[in-house]
Design an enzyme around this catalytic site. Sequence first.
Site, PDB file in Angstrom:
ATOM      1  N   SER A 310      30.317 -22.555  -3.801  1.00 39.50           N
ATOM      2  CA  SER A 310      29.442 -23.467  -3.045  1.00 39.50           C
ATOM      3  C   SER A 310      28.263 -24.068  -3.813  1.00 39.50           C
ATOM      4  O   SER A 310      27.793 -25.140  -3.440  1.00 39.50           O
ATOM      5  CB  SER A 310      28.898 -22.747  -1.822  1.00 39.50           C
ATOM      6  OG  SER A 310      29.954 -22.510  -0.938  1.00 39.50           O
ATOM      7  N   THR A 311      27.742 -23.407  -4.842  1.00 39.86           N
ATOM      8  CA  THR A 311      26.609 -24.008  -5.555  1.00 39.86           C
ATOM      9  C   THR A 311      27.023 -25.375  -6.130  1.00 39.86           C
ATOM     10  O   THR A 311      26.203 -26.275  -6.256  1.00 39.86           O
ATOM     11  CB  THR A 311      26.105 -23.113  -6.716  1.00 39.86           C
ATOM     12  OG1 THR A 311      27.220 -22.759  -7.534  1.00 39.86           O
ATOM     13  CG2 THR A 311      25.432 -21.851  -6.199  1.00 39.86           C
TER      14      THR A 311
END
Length: 647
Positions: A310-311
Amino acid sequence: MTKWANCLEEVISKKVEYSFFSSQKRLLSIILIVAFIFFILCVRFVFLQVVNAEFLQIKAVEQWVRTLPLTAKRGQITDANGNILAISYTSYDIFVRAKEIENPSEVALYLSVLLGQDFDSVYQKSINKLASEVLIKLQVNEAIALKIVQKDFAGIYVAENIYRHYPYGKTLCQVMGFLTSDSVGQSGVECYYEHILCGKDGKYLTQSDVKGITINDSLNYYVQAVDGLNVSLNIDVNIQIIVEKVIEQLVIDHNPKSVSVIIMEPATSEILALAISPSYDLNEVPRDDVASLLEMTKNLTVSNVYEPGSTFKILTLAAALSEGLTSLDEHFYCPGNRIVDGEKIKCWKTTGHGDQTLVEAVQNSCNCCFMDLALRLGTEKLYKYLELFGIGEISGIDISGESAGILLDEDSVKEVDLARIGFGQSVAVNQIQLLNAFCSVINGGTLNVPSILDSYFDDDKNVIYDNLNLAKNTTISSEVSDIMKYLLEMALSKTGEMTFVDGFKIGGKTGTAQKYGENGKIVEGKYVSSFFGYLNDDGTPKYAILLCVDEPSSGIYYGSLVAKPYAKIIFEQIIEYKNIKKADESVSVENISVPIFLGLSLSQAVVELEKLKINYEVDGEGERIVSQFPMAGKVISKSATILIKTN
Ligand SMILES: [Zn+2]
């Protein structure tokens, strides 16, 4: 008779003839032999004087010259505040050569008193002519060594040894690296900057006789050693210590395979701290077990690549905003999955996030929203931005062994791959590379070459080289950068308040990625939990962090639980150490902190501005705010005017 006489005459004349020819041949043979010998000698002469001259000259000089090496002092390594991280010190070993000693009892008395040793023992060594050299004492200090040299007794020798000491022990071990037993840098800064640190050894040549004894009044030749330069790093050892202590706690709580933390200054990409667990003591390098030493000394923030999860959505979002493909108040619907190319790709919340604005989708880290954004961008545009962010190529940091990461070949990317890349799957990055890309997102759009080195300087503090940060390219506009900071600050606080660390502006994003086995299939129960965030100082992002926990084994694996809370502790301690003021402390009755208007509709912006009771001007006829002055986060007087531009 006549016949007989004739016959005799014929025989004599032939003999004469024969004898004449015989001596002529003999002479010729001798000449040939002499010529041949002369030729051989000439060949030998040419061989000795031309072909082999250099080698023989060296051999000859070696026979009548004794060389004493003069070791160059290795440069110091210091942190950004001048704290010494590595230093070399010299000690001296004392030897005797009995063959050269004229008066053994005088020598033994002198040495035994000076070095605090037993007279008999030193005396026995001083008369031991069977050994060419006998050790008297190891590691004496410079003052004693100097006394011995000045005394100039024949047969006493002083050997210089240089040792490397790391005052902080385990701290920063993978960054610093260590030396071989011959004092050559083998890893880390010690290896990368070996050519700067090592200097150039000198020598002292004296003429000696066959036994190796120095000839009195002989010619001496002295080549002075050139000391190595000192290296200053961007690292702040105090921040490094803060980070390492927090990692220790994380390891106790979650027992992961490894943890790594990088703190980078967003404006310059200078590395302020880089810590990896497990670690080792630089003063006691475990050289016996080569395999585990290699594993522990590896700087996995550059050498290993991982699927970020997700980053990575930060980069997809920045690209989509730059291309004008979404805005802050756009709505996305998440039923729990998207069908792409006939394949069902799940959101992490399989029951779905329902209807949400972009701000909420970022807060929810909704996969469906980021699949949509990646598909809108298409391969060509998304890849254009990934290239600008430096994904798929080495960052160029001054650490050896950097991996470029893995980006699917652009021509082979299918829709389903594109959707996955949008939320950080089907792509592999190294941690420095990823953090560096994030820094460009929050610093106004400049991608730098990250650096460990600050400068190098001589012993008189003259700077020989200043490692100024090098901008590679522009990734996004400063306007998009401002929107991204707003979204990242909202993502971390969720409620819109600054609750992450009370009173401080901090933005960030968590990540949880599954790990793949060697067969390319997902390994059940193995995750990399991560957190990217940044702390503002005086309205500007000052400390960016990427914290990665590889395979936590506590049963908890979400980045929000395994990584984010520890980043919070690190930020709290940096705030204390750097005495960073709360975001609202500089805002008095007369001043305000400029809010973000970018991406809002004109009517929303006007409502906000009216609430603040501040002067403003609108430039343009459009409905959406595309730029503002001053930028969000700037503290201005309430009597100032804010300019907003519409599309
Ligand atoms: Zn969702």
